[in-house]
Write an enzyme that holds these catalytic residues in place. Structure first.
Site, PDB file in Angstrom:
ATOM      1  NE  ARG A 242      -7.478 -20.088   1.977  1.00 33.95           N
ATOM      2  CZ  ARG A 242      -8.154 -19.013   2.390  1.00 33.95           C
ATOM      3  NH1 ARG A 242      -8.275 -17.951   1.612  1.00 33.95           N
ATOM      4  NH2 ARG A 242      -8.701 -18.980   3.591  1.00 33.95           N
ATOM      5  CG  HIS A 290      -4.766 -13.667   1.741  1.00 33.07           C
ATOM      6  ND1 HIS A 290      -4.507 -15.008   1.881  1.00 33.07           N
ATOM      7  CD2 HIS A 290      -6.096 -13.535   1.970  1.00 33.07           C
ATOM      8  CE1 HIS A 290      -5.623 -15.646   2.179  1.00 33.07           C
ATOM      9  NE2 HIS A 290      -6.608 -14.760   2.243  1.00 33.07           N
TER      10      HIS A 290
HETATM   11  P1  NAP Z   1     -18.919 -20.902   0.771  1.00 30.30           P
HETATM   12  O1  NAP Z   1     -20.097 -20.079   1.157  1.00 30.30           O
HETATM   13  O2  NAP Z   1     -18.660 -22.168   1.493  1.00 30.30           O
HETATM   14  O3  NAP Z   1     -19.038 -21.195  -0.786  1.00 30.30           O
HETATM   15  C1  NAP Z   1     -18.223 -22.090  -1.435  1.00 30.30           C
HETATM   16  C2  NAP Z   1     -18.701 -22.238  -2.870  1.00 30.30           C
HETATM   17  O4  NAP Z   1     -17.725 -23.004  -3.591  1.00 30.30           O
HETATM   18  C3  NAP Z   1     -20.041 -22.985  -2.969  1.00 30.30           C
HETATM   19  O5  NAP Z   1     -20.829 -22.448  -4.000  1.00 30.30           O
HETATM   20  C4  NAP Z   1     -19.576 -24.396  -3.336  1.00 30.30           C
HETATM   21  O6  NAP Z   1     -20.532 -25.168  -4.064  1.00 30.30           O
HETATM   22  C5  NAP Z   1     -18.395 -24.084  -4.225  1.00 30.30           C
HETATM   23  N1  NAP Z   1     -17.542 -25.263  -4.356  1.00 30.30           N
HETATM   24  C6  NAP Z   1     -16.971 -26.015  -3.392  1.00 30.30           C
HETATM   25  N2  NAP Z   1     -16.319 -27.057  -3.915  1.00 30.30           N
HETATM   26  C7  NAP Z   1     -16.494 -26.980  -5.250  1.00 30.30           C
HETATM   27  C8  NAP Z   1     -16.095 -27.784  -6.343  1.00 30.30           C
HETATM   28  N3  NAP Z   1     -15.365 -28.895  -6.171  1.00 30.30           N
HETATM   29  N4  NAP Z   1     -16.474 -27.421  -7.588  1.00 30.30           N
HETATM   30  C9  NAP Z   1     -17.233 -26.309  -7.765  1.00 30.30           C
HETATM   31  N5  NAP Z   1     -17.641 -25.495  -6.785  1.00 30.30           N
HETATM   32  C10 NAP Z   1     -17.277 -25.834  -5.528  1.00 30.30           C
HETATM   33  O7  NAP Z   1     -17.570 -20.032   0.910  1.00 30.30           O
HETATM   34  P2  NAP Z   1     -17.408 -18.442   0.872  1.00 30.30           P
HETATM   35  O8  NAP Z   1     -17.699 -17.839   2.188  1.00 30.30           O
HETATM   36  O9  NAP Z   1     -18.101 -17.921  -0.319  1.00 30.30           O
HETATM   37  O10 NAP Z   1     -15.823 -18.346   0.667  1.00 30.30           O
HETATM   38  C11 NAP Z   1     -15.185 -18.927  -0.453  1.00 30.30           C
HETATM   39  C12 NAP Z   1     -13.675 -18.934  -0.282  1.00 30.30           C
HETATM   40  O11 NAP Z   1     -13.149 -17.611  -0.459  1.00 30.30           O
HETATM   41  C13 NAP Z   1     -13.161 -19.324   1.096  1.00 30.30           C
HETATM   42  O12 NAP Z   1     -13.153 -20.726   1.264  1.00 30.30           O
HETATM   43  C14 NAP Z   1     -11.763 -18.738   1.107  1.00 30.30           C
HETATM   44  O13 NAP Z   1     -10.844 -19.693   0.627  1.00 30.30           O
HETATM   45  C15 NAP Z   1     -11.849 -17.576   0.120  1.00 30.30           C
HETATM   46  N6  NAP Z   1     -11.681 -16.269   0.781  1.00 30.30           N
HETATM   47  C16 NAP Z   1     -10.659 -15.463   0.374  1.00 30.30           C
HETATM   48  C17 NAP Z   1     -10.520 -14.222   0.959  1.00 30.30           C
HETATM   49  C18 NAP Z   1      -9.449 -13.274   0.500  1.00 30.30           C
HETATM   50  O14 NAP Z   1      -9.231 -12.250   1.139  1.00 30.30           O
HETATM   51  N7  NAP Z   1      -8.790 -13.537  -0.598  1.00 30.30           N
HETATM   52  C19 NAP Z   1     -11.394 -13.799   1.969  1.00 30.30           C
HETATM   53  C20 NAP Z   1     -12.415 -14.652   2.353  1.00 30.30           C
HETATM   54  C21 NAP Z   1     -12.555 -15.902   1.746  1.00 30.30           C
HETATM   55  P3  NAP Z   1     -21.999 -25.511  -3.453  1.00 30.30           P
HETATM   56  O15 NAP Z   1     -22.781 -24.229  -3.676  1.00 30.30           O
HETATM   57  O16 NAP Z   1     -22.474 -26.627  -4.259  1.00 30.30           O
HETATM   58  O17 NAP Z   1     -21.796 -25.816  -1.992  1.00 30.30           O
HETATM   59  C1  GLV Z   2      -9.473 -15.285   4.126  1.00 33.50           C
HETATM   60  O1  GLV Z   2      -8.775 -15.691   3.258  1.00 33.50           O
HETATM   61  C2  GLV Z   2     -10.575 -16.012   4.662  1.00 33.50           C
HETATM   62  O2  GLV Z   2     -10.653 -17.230   4.444  1.00 33.50           O
HETATM   63  O3  GLV Z   2     -11.411 -15.381   5.352  1.00 33.50           O
END
Ligand code: NAP
Ligand code: GLV
Length: 327
Positions: A242, A290
């Site tokens: 983000r 995005h």
């Molecule tokens: P997830 O499974 O919830 O993983 C989040 C990770 O971030 C976990 O490892 C978590 O730590 C870590 N984290 C959270 N707060 C933190 C902090 N303060 N310091 C260090 N690490 C921290 O989420 P995900 O499915 O992988 O998705 C991650 C993010 O990608 C989404 O929230 C979204 O914003 C972004 N995204 C972007 C796109 C795009 O097209 N650009 C698409 C999809 C998602 P823990 O392991 O300790 O819980």
């Molecule tokens: C896209 O940014 C998502 O959060 O899936």
């Protein structure tokens, strides 16, 4: 005259009516066999009917960026399913009641897209493909040196569903990959750091920093001027999480000072990126709108329908957000 109560339903809400219609049709098909008592409606159409009829009994909502009055109009809601992995669009909604369970997408076809996006950028940087393009442009035939693979350390900030897949895919290509998360993680072949006390060490080793953590009160602006200075000279930043994680002004200053070599950005504080924003034409920034990992309708609807059916049976589902940690 007493109004006939509406059947319990799922309400689909997106900024665009056309998107709502596509999701409504797909969800109605998927739920017909899994939870037939539920009707599937769209918010725009339901909003119209509120003028002269009873409020629909929506128990579940599916969508993205619900409008201001959404929760007020749907007081029976038990759960909101985000049509994305991120839930910052919901948690910042001032009307979101504490009683509503927020559920996010878990992979649903996004992890492989995210790996493609990040690998493409890492390969381009490591193999110097942009320099070869420039050489072709100048009619130059010359072999360029690359750094030792072991010295080209890739730091993945966020080791959740997406970060873990990106990290292990890159490690599978023989790169040295390190990771950072909020709580301690253990991944084969990947050195893992966690917590604020280890952030500087993690950053200090990351020749390429990939941001893949959610936007929360803790991660907002976490990559500020201090953090960017911690990266090795000549480092690259890839932000696919983000825009709010990264201090935009500090990024520009670091690129312009020559400390950072380049940035690949998919996400921004304001989207669409405003006309005239300095990122648009910066020579060291490459951007995409995005699209690093897009929501895939079929896979997402299958996952959400399975979870709605589980909740209807009284079962637990995964992917529920812990409100106090913000993801
Ligand atoms: P997830 O499974 O919830 O993983 C989040 C990770 O971030 C976990 O490892 C978590 O730590 C870590 N984290 C959270 N707060 C933190 C902090 N303060 N310091 C260090 N690490 C921290 O989420 P995900 O499915 O992988 O998705 C991650 C993010 O990608 C989404 O929230 C979204 O914003 C972004 N995204 C972007 C796109 C795009 O097209 N650009 C698409 C999809 C998602 P823990 O392991 O300790 O819980
Ligand atoms: C896209 O940014 C998502 O959060 O899936």
């Amino acid at each position: 005259m007493t109004a006939t109560p509406s059947p319990p339903s799922v309400i689909v809400v997106f900024p665009k009516a056309e998107t709502e219609n596509r999701w409504q049709q797909a969800l109605a098909r998927a739920l017909a066999g899994r939870a037939p008592r539920l009707a599937v409606r769209t918010f725009h159409a339901a909003g119209e009917s509120l003028r002269d009829g009873p409020a629909p009994e929506a128990l579940y909502a599916v969508g993205w960026e619900p409008p201001a009055k959404f929760f007020e109009r749907n007081p029976q809601l038990r759960a909101f399913f985000s049509a994305g992995a991120g839930v910052d669009h919901l948690l910042r909604h001032p009307g979101l009641p504490p009683s509503v369970t927020v559920v996010r997408l878990e992979d649903a076809g996004m992890a492989s897209q995210m790996a493609e996006y990040c690998c493409h950028e890492v390969f381009t940087l490591f193999r110097r493909y942009r320099d070869y393009e420039q050489q072709q442009h100048n009619g130059v035939w010359a072999e360029l040196r690359t750094v030792r693979r072991g010295d080209f350390v890739i730091g993945v900030f966020g080791l959740g569903v997406l970060g873990t897949h990106v990290a292990t895919t890159l490690a599978g290509f023989g790169y040295s990959v390190i990771g950072y998360s909020r709580s301690p993680r253990s991944l084969p072949g990947i050195e893992c750091y966690s917590g604020p006390g280890q952030l500087d060490t993690f950053l200090g080793r990351s020749r390429v920093l990939i941001l893949l953590a959610p936007l929360t009160a803790q991660t907002e602006n976490i990559i500020d001027a201090h953090a960017l200075k911690r990266l090795p000279a000549g480092a690259h930043v890839i932000n696919v999480a983000r825009g709010g994680l990264l201090d935009e002004q500090a990024l520009l200053e670091s690129l312009d000072s020559g400390h950072l070599a380049s940035a690949r950005l998919d996400v921004f504080r304001t989207e669409p990126l405003p006309v005239g924003h300095p990122f648009w034409f910066h020579p060291k920034i490459r951007l995409t709108p995005h699209v690093a990992a897009m929501t895939l309708l079929h896979q997402s609807v299958e996952q959400i329908s399975d979870k709605i059916a589980a909740l209807e049976r009284g079962d637990q589902v995964t992917g529920c957000i812990e409100r106090d940690r913000g993801y």
